[in-house]
Motif scaffolding. Structure first.
Motif, PDB file in Angstrom:
ATOM      1  N   TYR A   1       0.831  -1.208   0.000  1.00  0.00           N
ATOM      2  CA  TYR A   1       0.000   0.000   0.000  1.00  0.00           C
ATOM      3  C   TYR A   1       0.864   1.255   0.000  1.00  0.00           C
ATOM      4  CZ  TYR A   1      -3.104   3.703   1.478  1.00  0.00           C
ATOM      5  OH  TYR A   1      -3.776   4.893   1.542  1.00  0.00           O
TER       6      TYR A   1
ATOM      7  N   GLY B   1      -0.174   2.816  -3.178  1.00  0.00           N
ATOM      8  CA  GLY B   1      -1.306   3.663  -2.811  1.00  0.00           C
ATOM      9  C   GLY B   1      -2.644   3.040  -3.146  1.00  0.00           C
TER      10      GLY B   1
ATOM     11  N   PRO C   1      -5.913   1.194  -2.453  1.00  0.00           N
ATOM     12  CA  PRO C   1      -6.697   0.890  -1.242  1.00  0.00           C
ATOM     13  C   PRO C   1      -6.927  -0.602  -1.025  1.00  0.00           C
ATOM     14  CG  PRO C   1      -7.692   2.684  -2.470  1.00  0.00           C
ATOM     15  CD  PRO C   1      -6.621   2.111  -3.346  1.00  0.00           C
TER      16      PRO C   1
ATOM     17  N   PHE D   1      -4.582  -1.771   1.445  1.00  0.00           N
ATOM     18  CA  PHE D   1      -4.915  -1.205   2.763  1.00  0.00           C
ATOM     19  C   PHE D   1      -5.884  -2.130   3.502  1.00  0.00           C
ATOM     20  CE2 PHE D   1      -8.027   1.215   5.260  1.00  0.00           C
ATOM     21  CZ  PHE D   1      -7.207   1.859   6.171  1.00  0.00           C
TER      22      PHE D   1
ATOM     23  N   SER E   1     -11.209   5.752   5.625  1.00  0.00           N
ATOM     24  CA  SER E   1     -10.644   5.865   4.282  1.00  0.00           C
ATOM     25  C   SER E   1      -9.204   5.364   4.330  1.00  0.00           C
ATOM     26  CB  SER E   1     -10.684   7.318   3.817  1.00  0.00           C
ATOM     27  OG  SER E   1     -12.019   7.806   3.777  1.00  0.00           O
TER      28      SER E   1
ATOM     29  N   SER F   1      -5.543   5.064   4.517  1.00  0.00           N
ATOM     30  CA  SER F   1      -4.495   5.978   4.952  1.00  0.00           C
ATOM     31  C   SER F   1      -3.393   5.168   5.629  1.00  0.00           C
ATOM     32  CB  SER F   1      -5.052   7.016   5.923  1.00  0.00           C
ATOM     33  OG  SER F   1      -4.021   7.834   6.429  1.00  0.00           O
TER      34      SER F   1
ATOM     35  N   VAL G   1      -1.367   5.990   7.931  1.00  0.00           N
ATOM     36  CA  VAL G   1      -1.246   6.201   9.370  1.00  0.00           C
ATOM     37  C   VAL G   1      -2.096   5.203  10.151  1.00  0.00           C
ATOM     38  CG1 VAL G   1      -3.123   7.896   9.547  1.00  0.00           C
ATOM     39  CG2 VAL G   1      -1.217   7.974  11.166  1.00  0.00           C
ATOM     40  N   TYR G   2      -3.218   4.766   9.578  1.00  0.00           N
ATOM     41  CA  TYR G   2      -4.070   3.797  10.265  1.00  0.00           C
ATOM     42  C   TYR G   2      -3.434   2.407  10.315  1.00  0.00           C
ATOM     43  CZ  TYR G   2      -7.669   7.367   9.423  1.00  0.00           C
ATOM     44  OH  TYR G   2      -8.375   8.536   9.383  1.00  0.00           O
TER      45      TYR G   2
ATOM     46  N   SER H   1      -9.472  15.420   9.551  1.00  0.00           N
ATOM     47  CA  SER H   1      -9.709  14.905   8.203  1.00  0.00           C
ATOM     48  C   SER H   1     -11.164  15.041   7.781  1.00  0.00           C
ATOM     49  CB  SER H   1      -9.281  13.434   8.118  1.00  0.00           C
ATOM     50  OG  SER H   1      -7.893  13.297   8.333  1.00  0.00           O
TER      51      SER H   1
ATOM     52  N   LEU I   1     -11.953  13.122   4.198  1.00  0.00           N
ATOM     53  CA  LEU I   1     -11.236  11.855   4.340  1.00  0.00           C
ATOM     54  C   LEU I   1     -11.650  11.107   5.596  1.00  0.00           C
ATOM     55  CD1 LEU I   1      -7.641  12.981   3.271  1.00  0.00           C
ATOM     56  CD2 LEU I   1      -9.347  11.763   1.903  1.00  0.00           C
ATOM     57  N   SER I   2     -12.552  11.690   6.365  1.00  0.00           N
ATOM     58  CA  SER I   2     -13.037  11.059   7.574  1.00  0.00           C
ATOM     59  C   SER I   2     -14.493  11.470   7.774  1.00  0.00           C
ATOM     60  CB  SER I   2     -12.178  11.472   8.778  1.00  0.00           C
ATOM     61  OG  SER I   2     -12.622  10.855   9.956  1.00  0.00           O
TER      62      SER I   2
END
Length: 296
Positions: free
Chosen positions: A107, A111, A113, A116, A168, A170, A172-173, A231, A236-237
């Motif tokens: 990912y 990039g 998803p 992800f 979404s 990301s 960081v998650y 976000s 995005l959130s």
């Protein structure tokens, strides 16, 4: 034909005996159970009075405390997975942990998803396997639900579910799961590098950063609630994600000492900043109110 006597029974040449002993460490007790079940139903153990009245001690593991009433070992043994199934679960756990690392890197590179959600799914499976090992055979009830809520693996499964269905894509998650999985697999790989000292020393040096890496993962886990909140303004959130994740974070705070320590550290930092002479008055007065709202 009369049944053979227990004391003179030929245990070594019974073809079913070895298979029967695979789930117990108490050979004498297991012999008596096997003999009564398969050879002589009328056999009475000399120690039966002791074994039927004994209760599990309060220091026993969760597997032994499945009920407050005493059980015979035969009923418990039948619910335990065989060693081959244990090995299968361990292999599945290793594959799931590896998939978290693999799909997170994919990912990060692409990039896409798709990777992800695959990383989150792998993490959910990796955390579910220890839960099964801990609670298998338990009857679903309130006590089991209360223990699941306190179990850190169950909390991380909840984490994966939150972002699988509400978040979404990301990077960081995925970071907390990636860090935990990376060091799990690293510990498994190091023993296989004995013949390559350079690689072994390199991996050990990386593994020595475990504490700092986990501390960073905890920080990310806490700051995600702020990232998700801001976000919202970039689509995005969403507010539902922020609300549910905030409840999750409060749950983690209640049962995780590491989360509690890190939040206390952040609280002290905020207090120091608010006490600085250059801090605006409205921010200084707002901080205690915000803390009061968050602590509810």
């Amino acid at each position: 034909m009369s049944s053979p006597k227990f004391d003179s029974y030929d245990w070594e040449n019974d073809p079913n005996w070895k298979e029967f002993t695979g789930t117990s460490t108490s050979i004498n007790k297991l012999k008596e159970e096997y003999f009564k079940k398969n050879i002589d139903p009328n056999y009475k153990s000399n120690n039966s009075s002791n074994t039927t009245t004994q209760r599990p001690s309060s220091s026993s593991s969760s597997t032994n405390n499945r009920t407050s009433s005493p059980r015979t070992s035969s009923s418990t043994n039948t619910t335990r997975p065989k060693p081959t199934f244990r090995r299968f679960l361990y292999g599945a756990w290793v594959i799931a942990q590896t998939s978290v690392i693999f799909f997170t890197l994919l990912y990060f590179i692409s990039g896409n998803p798709y990777f992800f959600y695959k990383a989150l799914l792998g993490a959910a499976i990796a955390y579910s396997i220890p839960i099964f090992n801990t609670f298998e055979g338990r009857t679903p009830d309130r006590a089991l639900a209360a223990q699941l809520v306190q179990d850190e693996n169950a909390q991380f499964v909840f984490y994966c579910i939150i972002f699988y269905f509400l978040g979404s894509a990301s990077l960081v998650y995925l970071l907390p799961n990636f860090i935990y999985s990376f060091f799990h697999i690293l510990e498994l790989v190091i023993p296989y590098t004995e013949r390559v000292p350079f690689i072994k020393n390199l991996l050990k040096r990386i593994n020595s950063t475990n504490t700092k890496a986990v501390d960073f993962a905890i920080s990310v886990e806490i700051n995600i609630v702020l990232i998700a909140f801001f976000s919202i303004f970039s689509s995005l959130s969403n507010i539902l994600l922020v609300f549910i994740y905030f409840r999750y974070l409060k749950l983690r705070y209640q049962f995780s000492q590491r989360i509690k320590s890190k939040l206390h550290e952040y609280s002290q930092m905020v207090d120091q900043l608010s006490a600085h002479p250059s801090c605006p008055t409205f921010i200084r007065s707002a901080i205690p109110k915000i803390k009061m709202v968050l602590s509810r």
